[in-house]
Write a protein that holds these residues in place. Structure first.
Motif, PDB file in Angstrom:
ATOM      1  N   GLU A 155       0.810  -1.221   0.000  1.00  0.00           N
ATOM      2  CA  GLU A 155       0.000   0.000   0.000  1.00  0.00           C
ATOM      3  C   GLU A 155       0.846   1.275   0.000  1.00  0.00           C
ATOM      4  O   GLU A 155       0.485   2.283  -0.593  1.00  0.00           O
ATOM      5  CB  GLU A 155      -0.910  -0.026   1.230  1.00  0.00           C
ATOM      6  CG  GLU A 155      -1.826   1.142   1.385  1.00  0.00           C
ATOM      7  CD  GLU A 155      -2.704   1.011   2.613  1.00  0.00           C
ATOM      8  OE1 GLU A 155      -3.534   1.900   2.821  1.00  0.00           O
ATOM      9  OE2 GLU A 155      -2.556   0.024   3.376  1.00  0.00           O
ATOM     10  N   TYR A 156       1.979   1.248   0.672  1.00  0.00           N
ATOM     11  CA  TYR A 156       2.840   2.427   0.781  1.00  0.00           C
ATOM     12  C   TYR A 156       4.201   2.205   0.121  1.00  0.00           C
ATOM     13  O   TYR A 156       5.169   2.879   0.457  1.00  0.00           O
ATOM     14  CB  TYR A 156       3.029   2.806   2.254  1.00  0.00           C
ATOM     15  CG  TYR A 156       1.728   3.060   2.956  1.00  0.00           C
ATOM     16  CD1 TYR A 156       0.972   4.192   2.674  1.00  0.00           C
ATOM     17  CD2 TYR A 156       1.234   2.146   3.883  1.00  0.00           C
ATOM     18  CE1 TYR A 156      -0.243   4.414   3.307  1.00  0.00           C
ATOM     19  CE2 TYR A 156       0.028   2.361   4.521  1.00  0.00           C
ATOM     20  CZ  TYR A 156      -0.712   3.500   4.229  1.00  0.00           C
ATOM     21  OH  TYR A 156      -1.914   3.714   4.851  1.00  0.00           O
ATOM     22  N   GLY A 157       4.288   1.248  -0.795  1.00  0.00           N
ATOM     23  CA  GLY A 157       5.548   0.974  -1.480  1.00  0.00           C
ATOM     24  C   GLY A 157       6.504   0.101  -0.691  1.00  0.00           C
ATOM     25  O   GLY A 157       7.706   0.084  -0.962  1.00  0.00           O
ATOM     26  N   GLN A 158       5.988  -0.662   0.279  1.00  0.00           N
ATOM     27  CA  GLN A 158       6.829  -1.500   1.138  1.00  0.00           C
ATOM     28  C   GLN A 158       7.678  -2.502   0.366  1.00  0.00           C
ATOM     29  O   GLN A 158       8.736  -2.899   0.844  1.00  0.00           O
ATOM     30  CB  GLN A 158       5.966  -2.300   2.135  1.00  0.00           C
ATOM     31  CG  GLN A 158       5.159  -1.520   3.101  1.00  0.00           C
ATOM     32  CD  GLN A 158       3.737  -1.272   2.621  1.00  0.00           C
ATOM     33  OE1 GLN A 158       3.520  -0.863   1.502  1.00  0.00           O
ATOM     34  NE2 GLN A 158       2.764  -1.504   3.488  1.00  0.00           N
ATOM     35  N   LEU A 159       7.225  -2.926  -0.808  1.00  0.00           N
ATOM     36  CA  LEU A 159       7.940  -3.965  -1.545  1.00  0.00           C
ATOM     37  C   LEU A 159       9.134  -3.424  -2.318  1.00  0.00           C
ATOM     38  O   LEU A 159       9.964  -4.194  -2.781  1.00  0.00           O
ATOM     39  CB  LEU A 159       6.991  -4.710  -2.497  1.00  0.00           C
ATOM     40  CG  LEU A 159       5.754  -5.345  -1.844  1.00  0.00           C
ATOM     41  CD1 LEU A 159       4.998  -6.174  -2.856  1.00  0.00           C
ATOM     42  CD2 LEU A 159       6.123  -6.162  -0.615  1.00  0.00           C
ATOM     43  N   GLY A 160       9.215  -2.124  -2.467  1.00  0.00           N
ATOM     44  CA  GLY A 160      10.375  -1.528  -3.115  1.00  0.00           C
ATOM     45  C   GLY A 160      10.495  -1.794  -4.600  1.00  0.00           C
ATOM     46  O   GLY A 160      11.581  -1.695  -5.165  1.00  0.00           O
ATOM     47  N   ASP A 161       9.378  -2.119  -5.249  1.00  0.00           N
ATOM     48  CA  ASP A 161       9.421  -2.408  -6.682  1.00  0.00           C
ATOM     49  C   ASP A 161       8.943  -1.235  -7.531  1.00  0.00           C
ATOM     50  O   ASP A 161       8.743  -1.381  -8.742  1.00  0.00           O
ATOM     51  CB  ASP A 161       8.608  -3.668  -7.003  1.00  0.00           C
ATOM     52  CG  ASP A 161       7.118  -3.500  -6.754  1.00  0.00           C
ATOM     53  OD1 ASP A 161       6.705  -2.515  -6.104  1.00  0.00           O
ATOM     54  OD2 ASP A 161       6.350  -4.382  -7.215  1.00  0.00           O
ATOM     55  N   GLY A 162       8.751  -0.083  -6.926  1.00  0.00           N
ATOM     56  CA  GLY A 162       8.325   1.100  -7.663  1.00  0.00           C
ATOM     57  C   GLY A 162       6.836   1.193  -7.884  1.00  0.00           C
ATOM     58  O   GLY A 162       6.375   2.061  -8.624  1.00  0.00           O
ATOM     59  N   THR A 163       6.060   0.293  -7.244  1.00  0.00           N
ATOM     60  CA  THR A 163       4.603   0.320  -7.385  1.00  0.00           C
ATOM     61  C   THR A 163       3.963   0.356  -5.993  1.00  0.00           C
ATOM     62  O   THR A 163       4.669   0.308  -4.975  1.00  0.00           O
ATOM     63  CB  THR A 163       4.070  -0.938  -8.114  1.00  0.00           C
ATOM     64  OG1 THR A 163       4.106  -2.063  -7.220  1.00  0.00           O
ATOM     65  CG2 THR A 163       4.871  -1.240  -9.364  1.00  0.00           C
ATOM     66  N   THR A 164       2.653   0.398  -5.983  1.00  0.00           N
ATOM     67  CA  THR A 164       1.892   0.218  -4.744  1.00  0.00           C
ATOM     68  C   THR A 164       0.913  -0.939  -4.918  1.00  0.00           C
ATOM     69  O   THR A 164      -0.152  -0.965  -4.327  1.00  0.00           O
ATOM     70  CB  THR A 164       1.144   1.512  -4.346  1.00  0.00           C
ATOM     71  OG1 THR A 164       0.317   1.929  -5.441  1.00  0.00           O
ATOM     72  CG2 THR A 164       2.108   2.621  -3.969  1.00  0.00           C
ATOM     73  N   THR A 165       1.315  -1.923  -5.712  1.00  0.00           N
ATOM     74  CA  THR A 165       0.498  -3.105  -5.990  1.00  0.00           C
ATOM     75  C   THR A 165       0.956  -4.254  -5.109  1.00  0.00           C
ATOM     76  O   THR A 165       2.143  -4.597  -5.098  1.00  0.00           O
ATOM     77  CB  THR A 165       0.633  -3.508  -7.476  1.00  0.00           C
ATOM     78  OG1 THR A 165       0.266  -2.397  -8.299  1.00  0.00           O
ATOM     79  CG2 THR A 165      -0.239  -4.707  -7.801  1.00  0.00           C
ATOM     80  N   ASN A 166       0.020  -4.865  -4.362  1.00  0.00           N
ATOM     81  CA  ASN A 166       0.342  -6.034  -3.542  1.00  0.00           C
ATOM     82  C   ASN A 166       0.853  -7.151  -4.445  1.00  0.00           C
ATOM     83  O   ASN A 166       0.486  -7.231  -5.620  1.00  0.00           O
ATOM     84  CB  ASN A 166      -0.892  -6.529  -2.792  1.00  0.00           C
ATOM     85  CG  ASN A 166      -1.477  -5.484  -1.873  1.00  0.00           C
ATOM     86  OD1 ASN A 166      -0.789  -4.594  -1.402  1.00  0.00           O
ATOM     87  ND2 ASN A 166      -2.769  -5.582  -1.613  1.00  0.00           N
TER      88      ASN A 166
END
Length: 139
Positions: A117-128
């Protein structure tokens, strides 16, 4: 209650219980302490990542068919036994957050999965993501 003990049950335990599956873990990392949708991830001695518990936003790192849990009238996937994180990545470390997890691969790349939701994955998106995605901008 979401299976985060990994012992094949959705029942809490006040005493230690063995994680099912006969796996040998070098590290076990529970989810963020205030996370209502609890889950746990473990790193086996051979570098494979497994997760178990709630999978509401993909925090188990797999699209595999698993159990269904309910909360507040909403159903979501969960599992009470370890399931392998998708991708067959050889990890050296794991960390968890609020419905997301990350790992460092043996070759040094970082991967994350779950809530974004807040870019936690660090992939440049906000997609789960239900599967590991590579963190961008790192060597």
């Amino acid at each position: 209650n979401w299976g985060q003990l990994g012992n094949g049950s959705f029942v809490a335990s006040s005493t230690p219980v063995a994680v099912q599956g006969g796996l040998s873990f070098s590290a076990v990392v529970p989810s963020y302490a205030n996370n209502i949708y609890g889950f746990t991830c473990g790193l086996t001695t051979d570098g494979a990542a497994y997760c178990w518990g709630a999978n509401r936003l993909g925090q188990l790192g797999t699209n595999a068919a698993i159990d269904i849990c309910s909360f507040g009238g909403n159903d979501f996937p969960c599992t009470s036994v370890p399931v392998p994180v998708a991708g067959g990545i050889d990890f050296v470390s794991l960390a968890t957050g609020n419905e997301f997890a990350c790992g460092v691969a043996r070759e040094g790349a970082a991967f994350c999965w779950g809530r974004n939701e807040y870019g936690q994955l660090g992939d440049g998106t906000t997609t789960n993501s239900n599967v590991p995605v590579r963190v961008v901008g790192l060597p």
